[in-house]
Design a protein around this motif. Sequence first.
Motif, mmCIF file in Angstrom:
data_model
loop_
_atom_site.group_PDB
_atom_site.id
_atom_site.type_symbol
_atom_site.label_atom_id
_atom_site.label_comp_id
_atom_site.label_asym_id
_atom_site.label_seq_id
_atom_site.Cartn_x
_atom_site.Cartn_y
_atom_site.Cartn_z
ATOM 1 N N HIS A 28 5.126 -3.761 3.846
ATOM 2 C CA HIS A 28 3.764 -3.257 3.666
ATOM 3 C C HIS A 28 3.690 -2.627 2.280
ATOM 4 O O HIS A 28 4.438 -1.718 1.963
ATOM 5 N N HIS A 32 -2.233 -2.571 -0.256
ATOM 6 C CA HIS A 32 -2.805 -3.235 0.925
ATOM 7 C C HIS A 32 -4.007 -2.444 1.445
ATOM 8 O O HIS A 32 -3.885 -1.296 1.825
ATOM 9 N N ASN A 77 -7.673 -7.120 -2.233
ATOM 10 C CA ASN A 77 -6.907 -8.172 -1.569
ATOM 11 C C ASN A 77 -7.759 -8.982 -0.595
ATOM 12 O O ASN A 77 -8.822 -8.558 -0.166
ATOM 13 N N ALA A 93 -2.233 -9.080 3.846
ATOM 14 C CA ALA A 93 -3.085 -8.882 2.677
ATOM 15 C C ALA A 93 -2.513 -9.714 1.537
ATOM 16 O O ALA A 93 -1.309 -9.728 1.305
ATOM 17 N N SER A 107 1.446 -8.661 1.376
ATOM 18 C CA SER A 107 1.760 -7.459 2.139
ATOM 19 C C SER A 107 1.498 -7.714 3.623
ATOM 20 O O SER A 107 0.476 -8.313 3.982
#
Length: 116
Positions: A28, A32, A77, A93, A107
Amino acid sequence: MNKIFALFLTINILMISCDGNNNSRFEHKEWHTSPDRSPLSSTLYPFIEWKDAMEIKIGLTEKNAEFDFQYYHHPINAIVFTKSPKNENYEIALKLSKNKKEVTDISFLKLDLKNE
């Protein structure tokens, strides 16, 4: 004999290292930006099959993707959703190039839909 053992050990360490890098694919990232989860949101985001999600790579273009880059409400994104073979839901994302035609970073966010 020691050289063979050292070579064997080195290969095993490299293989373990490569496996660890595969898990980093589900990282992550700070940039994001998740979509609004409100039921009143009229924005629909693409859902893609897991195998197609695993084909997303940096450099993927919208022309070659199996889905539209849905970025209209997210200046940072694009968003797609998928479900893993373990029945885990993911939001993916895609950071896009300035012209919005190419993936420059990826992500993953594992979703806990029970709490939403």
